[in-house]
Scaffold this motif. Sequence first.
Motif, mmCIF file in Angstrom:
data_model
loop_
_atom_site.group_PDB
_atom_site.id
_atom_site.type_symbol
_atom_site.label_atom_id
_atom_site.label_comp_id
_atom_site.label_asym_id
_atom_site.label_seq_id
_atom_site.Cartn_x
_atom_site.Cartn_y
_atom_site.Cartn_z
ATOM 1 N N LEU A 66 3.745 2.074 -5.753
ATOM 2 C CA LEU A 66 4.168 1.011 -4.843
ATOM 3 C C LEU A 66 2.939 0.271 -4.368
ATOM 4 N N GLY A 67 3.037 -1.037 -4.281
ATOM 5 C CA GLY A 67 1.900 -1.824 -3.815
ATOM 6 C C GLY A 67 2.353 -3.053 -3.067
ATOM 7 N N LEU A 68 1.399 -3.695 -2.416
ATOM 8 C CA LEU A 68 1.680 -4.996 -1.831
ATOM 9 C C LEU A 68 0.579 -5.954 -2.214
ATOM 10 N N PHE A 69 0.961 -7.209 -2.374
ATOM 11 C CA PHE A 69 0.022 -8.230 -2.813
ATOM 12 C C PHE A 69 0.119 -9.452 -1.910
ATOM 13 N N ALA A 70 -0.910 -10.248 -1.949
ATOM 14 C CA ALA A 70 -0.916 -11.517 -1.225
ATOM 15 C C ALA A 70 -0.847 -12.654 -2.228
ATOM 16 N N LYS A 99 7.104 -10.015 2.766
ATOM 17 C CA LYS A 99 8.295 -9.209 2.510
ATOM 18 C C LYS A 99 8.023 -7.752 2.838
ATOM 19 N N TYR A 100 6.835 -7.278 2.477
ATOM 20 C CA TYR A 100 6.494 -5.901 2.795
ATOM 21 C C TYR A 100 6.593 -5.669 4.302
ATOM 22 N N CYS A 101 6.045 -6.576 5.078
ATOM 23 C CA CYS A 101 6.079 -6.423 6.535
ATOM 24 C C CYS A 101 7.509 -6.415 7.063
ATOM 25 N N ARG A 102 8.354 -7.293 6.541
ATOM 26 C CA ARG A 102 9.747 -7.326 7.007
ATOM 27 C C ARG A 102 10.458 -6.017 6.706
ATOM 28 N N LEU A 103 10.248 -5.496 5.502
ATOM 29 C CA LEU A 103 10.888 -4.238 5.136
ATOM 30 C C LEU A 103 10.380 -3.084 6.001
ATOM 31 N N ALA A 104 9.081 -3.030 6.202
ATOM 32 C CA ALA A 104 8.504 -1.943 6.991
ATOM 33 C C ALA A 104 8.917 -2.042 8.453
ATOM 34 N N LEU A 105 9.027 -3.245 8.981
ATOM 35 C CA LEU A 105 9.481 -3.417 10.361
ATOM 36 C C LEU A 105 10.925 -2.941 10.530
ATOM 37 N N GLY A 106 11.696 -2.976 9.458
ATOM 38 C CA GLY A 106 13.060 -2.483 9.503
ATOM 39 C C GLY A 106 13.158 -0.975 9.349
ATOM 40 N N GLY A 107 12.022 -0.306 9.162
ATOM 41 C CA GLY A 107 12.011 1.142 9.034
ATOM 42 C C GLY A 107 12.260 1.645 7.628
ATOM 43 N N ASN A 108 12.209 0.762 6.630
ATOM 44 C CA ASN A 108 12.482 1.156 5.251
ATOM 45 C C ASN A 108 11.615 2.344 4.844
ATOM 46 N N PRO A 109 12.223 3.496 4.543
ATOM 47 C CA PRO A 109 11.419 4.691 4.253
ATOM 48 C C PRO A 109 10.523 4.559 3.025
ATOM 49 N N THR A 110 11.047 4.002 1.959
ATOM 50 C CA THR A 110 10.267 3.901 0.728
ATOM 51 C C THR A 110 9.045 3.019 0.922
ATOM 52 N N SER A 123 7.619 2.143 3.812
ATOM 53 C CA SER A 123 6.731 2.619 4.880
ATOM 54 C C SER A 123 5.754 3.671 4.402
ATOM 55 N N GLU A 124 6.147 4.495 3.430
ATOM 56 C CA GLU A 124 5.280 5.603 3.044
ATOM 57 C C GLU A 124 3.957 5.137 2.456
ATOM 58 N N LEU A 125 3.887 3.887 1.971
ATOM 59 C CA LEU A 125 2.626 3.391 1.419
ATOM 60 C C LEU A 125 1.506 3.416 2.457
ATOM 61 N N MET A 126 1.847 3.271 3.730
ATOM 62 C CA MET A 126 0.822 3.251 4.780
ATOM 63 C C MET A 126 0.426 4.652 5.251
ATOM 64 N N TRP A 127 1.100 5.690 4.739
ATOM 65 C CA TRP A 127 0.887 7.043 5.234
ATOM 66 C C TRP A 127 0.509 8.024 4.132
ATOM 67 N N LEU A 128 0.127 7.549 2.976
ATOM 68 C CA LEU A 128 -0.171 8.434 1.854
ATOM 69 C C LEU A 128 -1.441 9.247 2.091
ATOM 70 N N PRO A 129 -1.512 10.451 1.523
ATOM 71 C CA PRO A 129 -2.801 11.147 1.471
ATOM 72 C C PRO A 129 -3.819 10.277 0.733
ATOM 73 N N ALA A 130 -5.074 10.367 1.138
ATOM 74 C CA ALA A 130 -6.108 9.459 0.622
ATOM 75 C C ALA A 130 -6.211 9.479 -0.897
ATOM 76 N N GLU A 131 -6.008 10.655 -1.500
ATOM 77 C CA GLU A 131 -6.203 10.759 -2.942
ATOM 78 C C GLU A 131 -5.117 10.064 -3.752
ATOM 79 N N LEU A 132 -4.027 9.658 -3.115
ATOM 80 C CA LEU A 132 -2.937 9.002 -3.830
ATOM 81 C C LEU A 132 -3.067 7.482 -3.860
ATOM 82 N N TYR A 133 -4.051 6.935 -3.143
ATOM 83 C CA TYR A 133 -4.273 5.494 -3.203
ATOM 84 C C TYR A 133 -5.046 5.144 -4.467
#
Length: 229
Positions: A28-32, A62-73, A75-85
């Motif tokens: 999963l990723g986000l782009f500008a 779009k990422y921000c809108r989804l995350a603000l809605g609590g979307n679990p899938t 949201s997890e991009l911001m909370w991954l263990p460091a080695e998974l980035y």
Amino acid sequence: MDDANLLQGIVGSTAYGLAGPDSDVDRLGLFAAPTIRLLGLHTPAESRVSKAPDVTRHEAAKYCRLALGGNPTVSELMWLPAELYEVRTELGDELIGIRTAFLSAKRIRDAYLGYATQQFRRLEHRGDGTFSSDTARRTAKHARHLLRLCWQGRHLYRTGELLIRLEDPRPFRDFGERVAAGDIDLARRTLAEYEAGFDAIRSPLPDQPDEEVVERWLLRVRRAHYDVR
């Protein structure tokens, strides 16, 4: 100017510790998008999905809108263990730094229980366990994710922290196997117990997310990727 990949990591079953030998590796990723392209008649697609490898990428807004809605899938991009980035930029790190601004009690409760309920609805149509081995595998997967969503959501609702990696995946696997063997009532009872558990918690999360903080980050993204050509 091309799209800029700001943050990307490995998510899903691999991240949770629930992957099996046949599991896909989901990214999963986000782009500008260049800001200038957002201002014309034909704006770029807000999501990009590719296969082999499986990668879903959302444009920053779009990422921000989804995350603000609590979307679990999402949201997890911001909370991954460091080695998974796999991709981390300065703006991506800034996003990770403001991840708690996306949280709000009601939206987290509704989103996680809502996604868990979707998994349960899929289980309801699986029959009594006398189906093919492929269907049994899918059923076990849906059941595992039902329990995982309930567990993650409750912990986030109670503590304000989203745990991605499961310390012990065995109870989730066992749960999936029991449901796949025909114990649909186990899934029904578990969902009801977690719903009651949410109601018994006084969450430290705010009533509303901090959209001002999120908006300031998004505007920094727009300024950094404005293309005058």
